[in-house]
Design an enzyme around this catalytic site. Structure first.
Site, PDB file in Angstrom:
ATOM      1  CB  SER A   9      -5.503   4.227   2.888  1.00  0.00           C
ATOM      2  OG  SER A   9      -5.471   2.816   2.891  1.00  0.00           O
ATOM      3  CG  HIS A  34      -6.745   5.100  -1.329  1.00  0.00           C
ATOM      4  ND1 HIS A  34      -6.425   5.440  -2.624  1.00  0.00           N
ATOM      5  CD2 HIS A  34      -5.890   4.099  -0.990  1.00  0.00           C
ATOM      6  CE1 HIS A  34      -5.430   4.696  -3.055  1.00  0.00           C
ATOM      7  NE2 HIS A  34      -5.080   3.866  -2.081  1.00  0.00           N
ATOM      8  CG  HIS A  67      -4.231   1.441  -5.015  1.00  0.00           C
ATOM      9  ND1 HIS A  67      -3.325   1.660  -3.997  1.00  0.00           N
ATOM     10  CD2 HIS A  67      -3.494   0.965  -6.071  1.00  0.00           C
ATOM     11  CE1 HIS A  67      -2.117   1.332  -4.404  1.00  0.00           C
ATOM     12  NE2 HIS A  67      -2.182   0.895  -5.655  1.00  0.00           N
ATOM     13  CG  MET A  69      -2.103  -2.472  -4.808  1.00  0.00           C
ATOM     14  SD  MET A  69      -1.806  -2.058  -3.091  1.00  0.00           S
ATOM     15  CE  MET A  69      -3.441  -1.538  -2.633  1.00  0.00           C
ATOM     16  N   GLY A 143       1.253  -3.131  -0.436  1.00  0.00           N
ATOM     17  CA  GLY A 143       0.929  -4.369   0.261  1.00  0.00           C
ATOM     18  C   GLY A 143       0.590  -4.166   1.726  1.00  0.00           C
ATOM     19  N   GLY A 146       1.419   1.674   7.019  1.00  0.00           N
ATOM     20  CA  GLY A 146       2.354   1.975   8.095  1.00  0.00           C
ATOM     21  C   GLY A 146       3.823   1.872   7.745  1.00  0.00           C
ATOM     22  CG  ASP A 174      -1.224   4.785  -1.591  1.00  0.00           C
ATOM     23  OD1 ASP A 174      -1.142   4.829  -0.355  1.00  0.00           O
ATOM     24  OD2 ASP A 174      -1.884   3.929  -2.213  1.00  0.00           O
ATOM     25  N   GLY A 175       1.467   6.276   0.486  1.00  0.00           N
ATOM     26  CA  GLY A 175       2.395   5.519   1.317  1.00  0.00           C
ATOM     27  C   GLY A 175       3.268   6.410   2.188  1.00  0.00           C
ATOM     28  N   GLY A 176       3.115   6.266   3.483  1.00  0.00           N
ATOM     29  CA  GLY A 176       3.958   7.033   4.403  1.00  0.00           C
ATOM     30  C   GLY A 176       3.695   8.522   4.406  1.00  0.00           C
ATOM     31  N   GLY A 196      -3.208   6.561   5.371  1.00  0.00           N
ATOM     32  CA  GLY A 196      -3.879   5.526   6.150  1.00  0.00           C
ATOM     33  C   GLY A 196      -3.614   5.720   7.624  1.00  0.00           C
ATOM     34  CB  SER A 197      -0.851   4.605   9.799  1.00  0.00           C
ATOM     35  OG  SER A 197       0.071   4.717   8.773  1.00  0.00           O
TER      36      SER A 197
HETATM   37  C1  DX5 Z   1      -0.233   0.336   0.521  1.00  0.00           C
HETATM   38  C2  DX5 Z   1      -1.534   1.029   0.234  1.00  0.00           C
HETATM   39  C3  DX5 Z   1      -1.703   2.314   0.926  1.00  0.00           C
HETATM   40  C4  DX5 Z   1      -1.612   2.238   2.431  1.00  0.00           C
HETATM   41  C5  DX5 Z   1      -1.088   3.543   2.920  1.00  0.00           C
HETATM   42  O1  DX5 Z   1      -0.148  -0.787  -0.293  1.00  0.00           O
HETATM   43  O2  DX5 Z   1      -1.682   1.271  -1.148  1.00  0.00           O
HETATM   44  O3  DX5 Z   1      -2.910   2.966   0.515  1.00  0.00           O
HETATM   45  O4  DX5 Z   1      -2.824   1.960   3.043  1.00  0.00           O
HETATM   46  O5  DX5 Z   1      -0.932   3.443   4.285  1.00  0.00           O
HETATM   47  P1  DX5 Z   1      -0.028   4.467   5.101  1.00  0.00           P
HETATM   48  O6  DX5 Z   1      -0.609   5.824   4.898  1.00  0.00           O
HETATM   49  O7  DX5 Z   1      -0.170   3.966   6.492  1.00  0.00           O
HETATM   50  O8  DX5 Z   1       1.370   4.354   4.550  1.00  0.00           O
HETATM   51 ZN    ZN Z   2      -3.409   2.566  -1.906  1.00  0.00          ZN
END
Ligand code: DX5
Ligand code: ZN
Length: 222
Positions: A9, A34, A67, A69, A143, A146, A174-176, A196-197
């Site tokens: 991401s 992503h 994605h 949002m 949103g 991390g 997606d997320g964490g 992402g992170s």
């Molecule tokens: C959150 C995003 C994710 C986010 C994931 O709203 O949809 O794609 O970047 O980030 P990490 O992997 O750091 O949780």
């Molecule tokens: Zn995402």
């Protein structure tokens, strides 16, 4: 589980050199890019939209996984396709006519995805299963990057896998996502992981490669 796809991401990348960051994760061996589009309405944060996607499109030939949002995805679907999105994912929570939205995404030649917030039941997928190419299961509240992984989604992933039967539909989470959380979601049926992170640490192609390899290694023996 060697064929799990990794989708970094770019939300966690350095936006000041976004095209270079995309080139770097491409060279480091990612599967998809992503792209987290946020409108400051459906989610509190704001990121980027079609013009920026278009301007970084040349940085990688890998699939662009958009994605959305956003509260009103329908009115810009074609714009995202023209900007270079290969996969367009909308949130079930904002689509009054989800069946039509998914059909339109496919008519544009893109793969059609639906995303579910952590609290959203998978029931809304039941009558659109044959319109889907991807289900994006949010394992944080969308949103921000991390955040901590929400474990209740593991059961939801398994239910979605059952609902899909033998359809060729990706389940992306997606997320964490980290080497610690990836095994449980892959075991439950995930075929693609957004990170992402956990990927954009270290700032070099080699560190991105190692970060992705750590995630792949964590699921390879499942
Ligand atoms: C959150 C995003 C994710 C986010 C994931 O709203 O949809 O794609 O970047 O980030 P990490 O992997 O750091 O949780
Ligand atoms: Zn995402």
């Amino acid at each position: 589980m060697a064929d799990v796809k990794i989708a970094p991401s770019v939300l966690a990348s350095d936006f000041g050199k976004l095209a270079d960051e995309i080139r770097a994760v491409d060279q480091a061996g990612c599967d998809w890019i992503h792209l987290d589009v946020m409108d400051g309405h459906f989610v509190p944060n704001l990121t980027f939209g079609p013009p920026i996607i278009q301007s970084v499109r040349q940085a990688s030939a890998k699939p662009f996984d958009a994605h959305l949002m956003v509260s009103n995805p329908d009115r810009l679907l074609e714009t995202y396709q023209k900007a270079g999105a290969d996969i367009i994912t909308v949130h079930a929570e904002v689509c009054d006519h989800l069946d039509r939205t998914l059909a339109q995404i496919r008519e544009l030649g893109c793969r059609a995805g639906v995303s579910l917030n952590p609290h959203t039941s998978e029931d809304c997928l039941r009558y659109v299963l044959d319109r889907l190419d991807l289900v994006l299961v949010m394992s944080v509240n969308p949103g921000f990057g991390g955040q901590s992984f929400i474990p209740t989604v593991i059961e939801k992933i398994a239910r979605i896998r059952d609902m899909l039967g033998d359809r060729d539909v990706d389940i992306e989470v997606d997320g964490g996502i980290t080497p610690e959380t990836a095994p449980a979601v892959v075991q439950a049926g995930a075929t693609a992981l957004v990170a992402g992170s956990a990927v954009f640490k270290g700032g070099t192609v080699e560190s991105y490669r190692q970060n992705m390899q750590a995630i792949r290694d964590s699921v390879k023996d499942l």
